[in-house]
Design a protein around this motif. Structure first.
Motif, PDB file in Angstrom:
ATOM      1  N   ARG A  19       0.664  13.197  10.060  1.00  0.00           N
ATOM      2  CA  ARG A  19      -0.724  12.737   9.780  1.00  0.00           C
ATOM      3  C   ARG A  19      -1.091  12.329   8.686  1.00  0.00           C
ATOM      4  NH1 ARG A  19      -3.504  10.009  13.375  1.00  0.00           N
ATOM      5  NH2 ARG A  19      -2.158  11.021  15.955  1.00  0.00           N
ATOM      6  N   GLU A  20      -0.900  13.881   8.319  1.00  0.00           N
ATOM      7  CA  GLU A  20      -1.488  13.899   6.781  1.00  0.00           C
ATOM      8  C   GLU A  20      -1.300  13.093   5.936  1.00  0.00           C
ATOM      9  OE1 GLU A  20      -2.558  17.988   3.954  1.00  0.00           O
ATOM     10  OE2 GLU A  20      -1.046  18.230   5.680  1.00  0.00           O
ATOM     11  N   GLU A  46      -2.476   5.639   2.906  1.00  0.00           N
ATOM     12  CA  GLU A  46      -3.017   5.107   3.772  1.00  0.00           C
ATOM     13  C   GLU A  46      -3.079   3.935   4.463  1.00  0.00           C
ATOM     14  OE1 GLU A  46      -5.729   3.087  -0.030  1.00  0.00           O
ATOM     15  OE2 GLU A  46      -5.946   5.295  -1.111  1.00  0.00           O
ATOM     16  N   ILE A  47      -2.622   4.857   5.531  1.00  0.00           N
ATOM     17  CA  ILE A  47      -1.493   3.863   6.059  1.00  0.00           C
ATOM     18  C   ILE A  47      -1.498   4.455   8.043  1.00  0.00           C
ATOM     19  CG2 ILE A  47       0.418   2.342   4.673  1.00  0.00           C
ATOM     20  CD1 ILE A  47       2.838   4.181   5.933  1.00  0.00           C
ATOM     21  N   SER A  48      -1.128   3.554   8.542  1.00  0.00           N
ATOM     22  CA  SER A  48      -0.814   4.893  10.299  1.00  0.00           C
ATOM     23  C   SER A  48       0.092   5.721  10.438  1.00  0.00           C
ATOM     24  CB  SER A  48      -1.347   4.014  11.749  1.00  0.00           C
ATOM     25  OG  SER A  48       0.405   2.894  11.411  1.00  0.00           O
ATOM     26  N   PRO A  49       0.789   6.383  10.993  1.00  0.00           N
ATOM     27  CA  PRO A  49       1.264   7.402  11.292  1.00  0.00           C
ATOM     28  C   PRO A  49       2.453   6.782  11.572  1.00  0.00           C
ATOM     29  CG  PRO A  49      -0.373   8.504  11.570  1.00  0.00           C
ATOM     30  CD  PRO A  49      -0.883   6.881  11.298  1.00  0.00           C
ATOM     31  N   GLY A  50       2.591   5.473  12.791  1.00  0.00           N
ATOM     32  CA  GLY A  50       3.481   4.872  12.884  1.00  0.00           C
ATOM     33  C   GLY A  50       4.636   3.973  11.805  1.00  0.00           C
ATOM     34  N   SER A  51       3.764   3.521  11.091  1.00  0.00           N
ATOM     35  CA  SER A  51       4.002   2.095  10.069  1.00  0.00           C
ATOM     36  C   SER A  51       4.968   3.137   9.387  1.00  0.00           C
ATOM     37  CB  SER A  51       2.669   1.957   9.536  1.00  0.00           C
ATOM     38  OG  SER A  51       1.961   2.402   8.837  1.00  0.00           O
ATOM     39  N   ARG A  73       0.725  -1.184   0.114  1.00  0.00           N
ATOM     40  CA  ARG A  73      -0.035   0.005   0.237  1.00  0.00           C
ATOM     41  C   ARG A  73       0.968   1.252   0.267  1.00  0.00           C
ATOM     42  NH1 ARG A  73      -4.189   0.221   4.201  1.00  0.00           N
ATOM     43  NH2 ARG A  73      -4.871  -1.852   3.471  1.00  0.00           N
ATOM     44  N   ALA A  80       0.634  10.034   6.184  1.00  0.00           N
ATOM     45  CA  ALA A  80       0.119   8.484   7.037  1.00  0.00           C
ATOM     46  C   ALA A  80      -1.701   8.341   5.790  1.00  0.00           C
ATOM     47  CB  ALA A  80       0.291   8.644   7.831  1.00  0.00           C
ATOM     48  N   ASN A  81      -2.163   9.922   5.809  1.00  0.00           N
ATOM     49  CA  ASN A  81      -3.598   9.512   5.620  1.00  0.00           C
ATOM     50  C   ASN A  81      -3.384   9.740   3.736  1.00  0.00           C
ATOM     51  OD1 ASN A  81      -4.822   9.815   8.059  1.00  0.00           O
ATOM     52  ND2 ASN A  81      -4.941  12.021   7.614  1.00  0.00           N
TER      53      ASN A  81
END
Length: 201
Positions: A42-43, A49-54, A19, A45-46
């Motif tokens: 965060r933006e 389409e993954i989480s910020p930590g990943s 992804r 990551a959005n």
């Protein structure tokens, strides 16, 4: 140094692209449209389409992703100097081919040009140094070609010519010119009297 680790497609054992890799063009668009400094983790990551930590499973930092995009840009410019395909051409014909190549790169990757000319200052000092080394390699090859064509003096760092090929495609995109007209303008500026041999100091 970097070898574009973040922008290489990551595939799973089943052969599907991750992804993160699939959504990298969205990250490129986000950086180019908003400006790298204005994009939060965060933006980003959005858009991926993954989480910020990943994100850190793919890149060590947000600026590493920017570095990869800009590195990709300069490696593409350097690839235009493929001497194996140019051995039988005159220096001026090779210069024409380089100009056509730069214009073609801008047509297919305009956002890379925007990032490379606007956001390189957002990189860390060591990253900026690496990009500057790539830029200098491009400038050295371009200057050697201009010298071979009798349009510059040996040993003269033709910084305006490098900046011309970096910035002018962006500026020309705002004008209603077709590809031959854009390339003709680039060639006229590269071969203008300012680029003729300089007298020794």
């Amino acid at each position: 140094m970097n070898t574009a680790k973040c922008v290489e497609p990551t595939t799973f054992s089943g052969g599907t692209v991750s992804r993160f890799s699939r959504n990298l063009p969205k990250a490129l668009e986000l950086f180019a449209e908003r400006g790298f400094a204005q994009v939060s983790l965060r933006e980003l990551a959005n858009h991926l389409e993954i989480s910020p930590g990943s994100i850190y499973n793919h890149c060590s930092s947000k600026d590493e992703l920017l570095l990869d995009f800009i590195e990709e840009h300069y490696l593409a410019l350097l690839s235009l100097f493929n001497h194996r395909k140019q051995r039988k051409k005159s220096p001026k014909d090779i210069l024409q081919a380089i100009v056509l190549g730069v214009d073609s790169l801008y047509e297919t990757h305009p956002l890379h040009f925007r990032l490379a000319t606007r956001d390189v200052g957002c990189l860390k000092p060591k990253q900026q140094l690496y990009i500057e080394q790539l830029r200098q390699q491009f400038g050295q090859q371009l200057n050697a070609l201009l010298c071979a064509a009798g349009l510059s003096a040996p040993g003269h760092a033709n910084i305006p010519a490098v900046e011309l090929l970096e910035h002018l495609p962006i500026w020309l995109a705002g004008h209603s010119l077709d590809r031959p007209q854009r390339c003709a303008m680039l060639m006229r500026l590269l071969t203008a009297p300012a680029h003729t041999p300089f007298p020794p100091r």
